[in-house]
Design a protein around this motif. Sequence first.
Motif, PDB file in Angstrom:
ATOM      1  N   LYS A 117       0.842  -1.209   0.000  1.00 16.48           N
ATOM      2  CA  LYS A 117       0.000   0.000   0.000  1.00 16.48           C
ATOM      3  C   LYS A 117       0.873   1.253   0.000  1.00 16.48           C
ATOM      4  O   LYS A 117       0.682   2.177   0.790  1.00 16.48           O
ATOM      5  N   ALA A 118       1.824   1.250  -0.902  1.00 12.84           N
ATOM      6  CA  ALA A 118       2.768   2.365  -0.974  1.00 12.84           C
ATOM      7  C   ALA A 118       2.334   3.396  -2.007  1.00 12.84           C
ATOM      8  O   ALA A 118       2.966   4.437  -2.137  1.00 12.84           O
ATOM      9  N   ILE A 119       1.296   3.068  -2.772  1.00 11.76           N
ATOM     10  CA  ILE A 119       0.881   3.984  -3.835  1.00 11.76           C
ATOM     11  C   ILE A 119      -0.472   4.578  -3.464  1.00 11.76           C
ATOM     12  O   ILE A 119      -1.367   3.884  -2.981  1.00 11.76           O
ATOM     13  N   GLU A 120      -0.574   5.875  -3.733  1.00 11.89           N
ATOM     14  CA  GLU A 120      -1.796   6.588  -3.385  1.00 11.89           C
ATOM     15  C   GLU A 120      -2.308   7.244  -4.653  1.00 11.89           C
ATOM     16  O   GLU A 120      -1.532   7.747  -5.464  1.00 11.89           O
ATOM     17  N   LEU A 121      -3.634   7.222  -4.834  1.00 11.74           N
ATOM     18  CA  LEU A 121      -4.222   7.888  -5.994  1.00 11.74           C
ATOM     19  C   LEU A 121      -4.572   9.304  -5.565  1.00 11.74           C
ATOM     20  O   LEU A 121      -5.271   9.512  -4.572  1.00 11.74           O
ATOM     21  N   VAL A 122      -4.073  10.281  -6.304  1.00  8.79           N
ATOM     22  CA  VAL A 122      -4.298  11.675  -5.916  1.00  8.79           C
ATOM     23  C   VAL A 122      -5.125  12.363  -7.002  1.00  8.79           C
ATOM     24  O   VAL A 122      -4.851  12.204  -8.183  1.00  8.79           O
ATOM     25  N   THR A 123      -6.144  13.082  -6.593  1.00 11.02           N
ATOM     26  CA  THR A 123      -6.971  13.806  -7.562  1.00 11.02           C
ATOM     27  C   THR A 123      -6.661  15.295  -7.488  1.00 11.02           C
ATOM     28  O   THR A 123      -6.559  15.860  -6.399  1.00 11.02           O
ATOM     29  N   TYR A 124      -6.485  15.875  -8.674  1.00 10.79           N
ATOM     30  CA  TYR A 124      -6.239  17.317  -8.752  1.00 10.79           C
ATOM     31  C   TYR A 124      -7.399  17.953  -9.500  1.00 10.79           C
ATOM     32  O   TYR A 124      -7.959  17.351 -10.414  1.00 10.79           O
ATOM     33  N   LYS A 125      -7.697  19.158  -9.111  1.00  9.34           N
ATOM     34  CA  LYS A 125      -8.715  19.895  -9.860  1.00  9.34           C
ATOM     35  C   LYS A 125      -7.996  20.952 -10.681  1.00  9.34           C
ATOM     36  O   LYS A 125      -7.225  21.739 -10.133  1.00  9.34           O
ATOM     37  N   GLU A 126      -8.209  20.909 -11.964  1.00 13.88           N
ATOM     38  CA  GLU A 126      -7.562  21.915 -12.812  1.00 13.88           C
ATOM     39  C   GLU A 126      -8.596  22.998 -13.142  1.00 13.88           C
ATOM     40  O   GLU A 126      -9.679  22.694 -13.642  1.00 13.88           O
ATOM     41  N   GLU A 127      -8.248  24.222 -12.829  1.00 10.16           N
ATOM     42  CA  GLU A 127      -9.196  25.313 -13.091  1.00 10.16           C
ATOM     43  C   GLU A 127      -9.443  25.420 -14.592  1.00 10.16           C
ATOM     44  O   GLU A 127      -8.517  25.393 -15.389  1.00 10.16           O
ATOM     45  N   PRO A 128     -10.728  25.513 -14.997  1.00  9.07           N
ATOM     46  CA  PRO A 128     -11.048  25.568 -16.424  1.00  9.07           C
ATOM     47  C   PRO A 128     -10.576  26.864 -17.058  1.00  9.07           C
ATOM     48  O   PRO A 128     -10.497  27.906 -16.407  1.00  9.07           O
ATOM     49  N   LYS A 129     -10.229  26.738 -18.319  1.00  6.79           N
ATOM     50  CA  LYS A 129      -9.738  27.928 -19.023  1.00  6.79           C
ATOM     51  C   LYS A 129     -10.889  28.869 -19.340  1.00  6.79           C
ATOM     52  O   LYS A 129     -10.756  30.090 -19.275  1.00  6.79           O
ATOM     53  N   GLU A 130     -12.028  28.271 -19.668  1.00  9.15           N
ATOM     54  CA  GLU A 130     -13.168  29.141 -19.995  1.00  9.15           C
ATOM     55  C   GLU A 130     -14.003  29.389 -18.756  1.00  9.15           C
ATOM     56  O   GLU A 130     -14.111  28.544 -17.883  1.00  9.15           O
ATOM     57  N   GLU A 131     -14.606  30.535 -18.748  1.00 13.52           N
ATOM     58  CA  GLU A 131     -15.469  30.915 -17.648  1.00 13.52           C
ATOM     59  C   GLU A 131     -16.714  30.026 -17.653  1.00 13.52           C
ATOM     60  O   GLU A 131     -17.283  29.747 -18.709  1.00 13.52           O
ATOM     61  N   GLY A 132     -17.092  29.508 -16.479  1.00 12.08           N
ATOM     62  CA  GLY A 132     -18.353  28.781 -16.384  1.00 12.08           C
ATOM     63  C   GLY A 132     -18.246  27.288 -16.649  1.00 12.08           C
ATOM     64  O   GLY A 132     -19.142  26.539 -16.282  1.00 12.08           O
ATOM     65  N   ALA A 133     -17.162  26.826 -17.248  1.00 10.26           N
ATOM     66  CA  ALA A 133     -17.027  25.396 -17.537  1.00 10.26           C
ATOM     67  C   ALA A 133     -16.717  24.636 -16.252  1.00 10.26           C
ATOM     68  O   ALA A 133     -16.216  25.210 -15.278  1.00 10.26           O
TER      69      ALA A 133
END
Lengths: 143, 339, 413
Positions: A76-92
């Motif tokens: 159990k040495a590996i962890e799944l990491v989630t990132y949120k990438e800010e959208p380039k367009e407004e509202g997406a």
Amino acid sequence: MMMHEVLKLLFKKPFTNKFPAKYAPKSTYGFIKLVKEGKAQIIPPVPTPPKFRGKLKYDRESCVGCGLCVKVCPAKAIELVTYKEEPKEEGARPKIIRKIRIYIGRCVYCSQCVDICPRNSLSMTDEFLLANEDKLAKELIVE
Amino acid sequence: MLTEIEQILYIIIGTFLVSAFGILFGLSAKGIDRKLAAHMQWRVGPPLLQPFYDVKKLLVKESVVPQNAVSWLFNSAPIVCLASTIVILLYIPLGPFNPVLQGYGDAILILYLLTIPSLAMVAGGFASGSPFATVGAQREMVLMMAYEFPLATAIVALAWKMNIVAPSLPAFSLTTFAQHPIWDVVGPLGFIGAVILLVVLIIVTPGEIAKVPFDIAEAETEIAEGVLVEYSGRNLGLFYLADAVKAVVLSSLIVALFFPYNLSPLLAGYISLPNICWNVVDFLFFLLKIEIVLFVAMTFIRVSVARFKVDQVVRAYWLYLTVAAIIGLVLIVLDGMAI
Amino acid sequence: MSGGKKYTIPVGPLHPAVHEPITIKIDVEGEHIVGVDVFCSQVHRGIEWLGMNRNNPIQSIYLSERVCGICNICHPLCMVQAVEKAAEIMPTERAEYIRVIMAELERIHSHLLWAGVAGHEIGFDTVFHYTWALREAVMDLIEYLTGNRVTKAIMMFGGVRRDIDETGVRKIKEGMQYYLERFHKIEEIFLHDPTIKMRTRDVGILTREDALKLCAVGPTVRASGIPKDVRQDFPYAAYADIGVDAITPDMYNGEVHGDVFDRIIVRLLEVKQSIEIINAALDNMPSGPILAEPNLVKLQMLLKKADGEGVGRVEAPRGEDIHYVRLRKGEEPFFSWKIRAPTYNNLLPWIPMLMGEQIADVPIIAASTDPCMSCLNRVTVVDVNSSKEYVLTKEKLHELSIRKTRRLMRNAH
């Protein structure tokens, strides 16, 4: 009889590989510093074979974040990491990216994650000098 | 003639010098022994000065006294052990230098004194209050009784010869042995006898200084260092020093009995040096002789055999070595009769 | 030195004679042993529990490798065989040969390691350093073939994870030649050195009857003259093709004493036998795939669907190793996993071996069965309420076993 053999051995070179130095240095940190400054030399270790399983290498670009490696890792040495990438367009909606983080301090070097990875993002290097007093040190986390 | 005060001063200074020599050279000899043993075992081994580092470390560590130990006995045993070992050194000629306490004791006294370090270890072992130390102490006693007889026989045989050769001199005095090296005064039969006695003494040595195959009292895989199991810190350091000095004592005793030669008479014809330089040369030659004896008696034997069991040790000493020593004695006596 | 007061010496749990935590309480009179009692279970690590609760089967392979640092082909091989039987997976033929080669390389390394330790136990450190130096060759070979010296990580359900290529075959052949050339030297040291013979001949005798009665396994039982070897009796992997005969000391000098010296003989002859087996396996190794199911995701699904039980039996360097595995449909972890390591059987023979011997013989007798405590310790009974450990009686244990068997049977359908 060993008597004959020991006398022969007396004139033979010792079998020991003297890595990293012939005698224990007075201070390990001092020795490492000297080596870094080029004032002392490390006697090289026994060369590793081609299939050696050392520190994991992770190709972040090709990883799709499927999480198979997380599932099979026995330590159990590996962890799944989630990132949120800010959208380039407004509202997406924000784009969600999944990548993994490997804690080498826990790794048992079985290379099972390398076998199961569908994108061949993981591979094993021949690096094995990984001793550290901090298991969460920067060198021991691959992402 | 020296005045009484001068003589006392001489003895005091000599004692200091001899103790310093015994400890320093003992530790260096230990370092050389460890290095050579390591090479014979196909490995690198510790640096030559490792015994000094060990002692330095031990002396600053805490000495733990077990709860159920007899603490005064437990604490005094190492001191007695070291002190008595150094005292023996005062009676043995060190190369060109006569013993500090010359005239005060002879080989018989040395025989007696040799038992004191062992007795101190036995006392310390019994005082530890640990079953392992108790077993170790019992074994040390058995061992002592076992090697005492061949050792005494060998020395008596040599002294008997000395008495024939030089009836006017005290037979057991080591100075007599130095004046008449055994090899010069024996015929062919006696020569064989002397060789046998030398072998006996060399085999007794690992028993005296607790080395494989006769290290039954300390046997680390069996009884976890036996008598020393509860010792730590300064106390253990003192035992360690005593062990180092004892090796010097035993080997210089063998050198004094069998190889009392100096280099100076041999070389004096070719080179001329001031007296003090000859002393230095002889002393270095003496150290070399000690090293050779130690290499054979300690290093070489201990790397090439397995540890014996108690009954095997007793059989080896009481049966084989005693018989050998007596054969040596008889040969020397026969040799004396032939003349 | 007899007739003295009787007192007890605790050898262990931490003692230089036993390199792992176990306690042997010996009653001695002088130097002679008059009573022996063995207390184990000091290194319980909950490995079976992890396999049954936390891990999926693939993770458990690497866990089973860590049951023992030395037998880390035998334990995974045994477990993998049990799972293969339970899930009805057929390992490929080439993989079977590679398994044999790896297992025999491990036997060479384990026996040489043991020989060194035995030398150390009788105070013969030169032998210890010497045999361990010779052992480096096989360690390097294992490192070349699997990628690491100790944890080989080569077993997989349905085959092995790494193939042996042309260079590998050449290297193994060279390695075996290295050992064949040096074998006479090892033989000379162990079987002809007078002091080793003095310390081991007629020491720690295990009679044929005792060995059978106490179910000793491995070199311990073979040294008592009983040709018991899983490779011979119930061949697994490719052993049936190669053919293995159990080695007994009478093959060397025509007599069986059942003492420590005989155990040395058996182990040394087994090293030679392993070399022959490896060479035979290399010569007969068929080509083909090394995995029955190369897609690991599919394999995992297959295992999840499987329902059944299997037993794996492997002749580890120390003796017969048994793994029992039960899989239940829809559940990833094993429903049941039971490991019976060889040391378990070889502990009780210590008692007849040690009786009447001397304290000095304890280390070499204990070492002569090549004990491995961390393999052995599978259970510690603790009362949760009072957090006290206690010992199960035979009756209680029997009752619990029946209950567990019923539970497994009930859940089978």
